[in-house]
Design a protein around this motif. Structure first.
Motif, PDB file in Angstrom:
ATOM      1  N   GLY A  65       8.907  -4.969  -1.685  1.00  0.00           N
ATOM      2  CA  GLY A  65       9.387  -3.584  -1.817  1.00  0.00           C
ATOM      3  C   GLY A  65      10.160  -3.436  -0.270  1.00  0.00           C
ATOM      4  O   GLY A  65       9.956  -4.000   0.611  1.00  0.00           O
ATOM      5  N   ASP A  66      11.155  -2.393  -0.759  1.00  0.00           N
ATOM      6  CA  ASP A  66      12.045  -1.890   0.578  1.00  0.00           C
ATOM      7  C   ASP A  66      11.936  -0.625   0.883  1.00  0.00           C
ATOM      8  O   ASP A  66      12.457  -0.148   1.640  1.00  0.00           O
ATOM      9  N   GLU A  67      10.903   0.224   0.233  1.00  0.00           N
ATOM     10  CA  GLU A  67      11.098   1.564   0.499  1.00  0.00           C
ATOM     11  C   GLU A  67       9.908   2.225   1.225  1.00  0.00           C
ATOM     12  O   GLU A  67      10.143   3.293   1.796  1.00  0.00           O
ATOM     13  N   LYS A  68       8.709   1.786   1.225  1.00  0.00           N
ATOM     14  CA  LYS A  68       7.428   2.486   1.606  1.00  0.00           C
ATOM     15  C   LYS A  68       7.032   1.997   2.620  1.00  0.00           C
ATOM     16  O   LYS A  68       6.455   3.013   3.669  1.00  0.00           O
ATOM     17  N   SER A 208       3.358  -1.624   0.176  1.00  0.00           N
ATOM     18  CA  SER A 208       4.354  -2.045  -0.723  1.00  0.00           C
ATOM     19  C   SER A 208       4.796  -1.044  -1.665  1.00  0.00           C
ATOM     20  O   SER A 208       4.158   0.036  -1.719  1.00  0.00           O
ATOM     21  N   ASP A 209       5.957  -1.229  -2.233  1.00  0.00           N
ATOM     22  CA  ASP A 209       6.551  -0.087  -3.066  1.00  0.00           C
ATOM     23  C   ASP A 209       5.879   0.328  -4.201  1.00  0.00           C
ATOM     24  O   ASP A 209       5.851   1.425  -4.928  1.00  0.00           O
ATOM     25  N   SER A 210       4.693  -0.590  -4.655  1.00  0.00           N
ATOM     26  CA  SER A 210       3.639  -0.322  -5.940  1.00  0.00           C
ATOM     27  C   SER A 210       2.900   1.075  -5.371  1.00  0.00           C
ATOM     28  O   SER A 210       2.330   1.587  -6.403  1.00  0.00           O
ATOM     29  N   LYS A 212       2.784   4.489  -4.402  1.00  0.00           N
ATOM     30  CA  LYS A 212       3.885   5.381  -4.465  1.00  0.00           C
ATOM     31  C   LYS A 212       3.327   6.650  -3.733  1.00  0.00           C
ATOM     32  O   LYS A 212       4.057   7.652  -3.406  1.00  0.00           O
TER      33      LYS A 212
END
Length: 250
Positions: A65-68, A208-210, A212
């Protein structure tokens, strides 16, 4: 830790046997009370730490992931959290060298979460060795060379995992309290799960992006920990100068 004693009834009187047995039983209980860092282990073999004696360790798994990851690092900085341990997969680290550099620069500890996301209990020793060695190379290329900790990518491990990690110079780290943030049960539920944290716990989160909802829940969790006067430390600091108890892993 198990103790086995064999007494020859022909050599000892009944009273002596009772007194001796009582002595060793008392000793066993005493040892059980003074041991510091609980661990899973193979019989007489390498160990996997899952709990400490005091303080509290926040741990974050990042596999993709790239966001969290960055927002969570921002929250830790804002809340003045100086100690945490990030378990990073080698493949993620290769794709996000700037974040790896930031984690190191801000003083957080890095552990290896394998290279690929594979269940080590389903792999042969050679495959586990290859996966960890590949991750090791990835981190060396990023100038992160002092890693001592490993966490099984899926959280599942067995004797093979412990033996391979030990052979490569790593300690396997599990956890004593799961926030279950990876299931996205709702912010309040994550906070509730983490509210059970007490001294000695190794608390599992994901960046990880999962996952949320972790970033939203984290500020209140950190504040709750501070209200409990629990000191946040890295896993390595929790392990330092500590003895262990073991539960055999088949």
């Amino acid at each position: 830790m198990n103790f086995f004693y064999v007494f020859n009834g022909k050599s000892f009187k009944q009273l002596a046997l009772i007194i001796t047995t009582a002595f060793f039983a008392a000793w066993f209980l005493y040892v059980g009370n003074i041991i510091h860092v609980p661990a899973f282990s193979t019989k007489d073999g390498p160990k996997a730490i899952y709990k400490g004696e005091k303080d509290l360790a926040l741990t974050f798994n990042i596999g993709w992931g790239d966001e969290k990851a960055e927002p969570i690092l921002d929250i830790l900085k804002k809340e003045n959290v100086k100690s945490a341990t990030f378990f990073l997969s080698g493949s993620w680290a290769e794709r996000h060298p700037d974040l790896v550099t930031r984690i190191v620069k801000e003083g957080y500890e890095i552990g290896i979460l394998g290279y690929n996301y594979e269940d080590y209990t389903e792999l042969e020793e050679q495959k586990i060795t290859q996966d960890l060695a590949k991750a090791q190379v990835a981190f060396k290329k990023l100038n992160v060379t002092n890693i001592k900790l490993v966490r099984a990518p899926t959280g599942h491990f067995d004797q093979k995992t412990l033996k391979v990690a030990n052979r490569l110079g790593y300690t396997v780290v599990h956890w004593s309290l799961d926030s279950k943030d990876w299931t996205n049960p709702g912010v309040e539920e994550i906070i509730k799960n983490a509210s059970h944290a007490k001294k000695g716990d190794i608390l599992l989160f994901h960046a990880s992006d999962s996952a949320k909802q972790t970033a939203v829940a984290l500020p209140q969790i950190i504040n709750d920990i501070k209200r409990k006067n629990l000191k946040l430390v890295t896993v390595s600091a929790m392990m330092a100068n500590a003895e262990t108890i073991t539960n055999e892993i088949k």
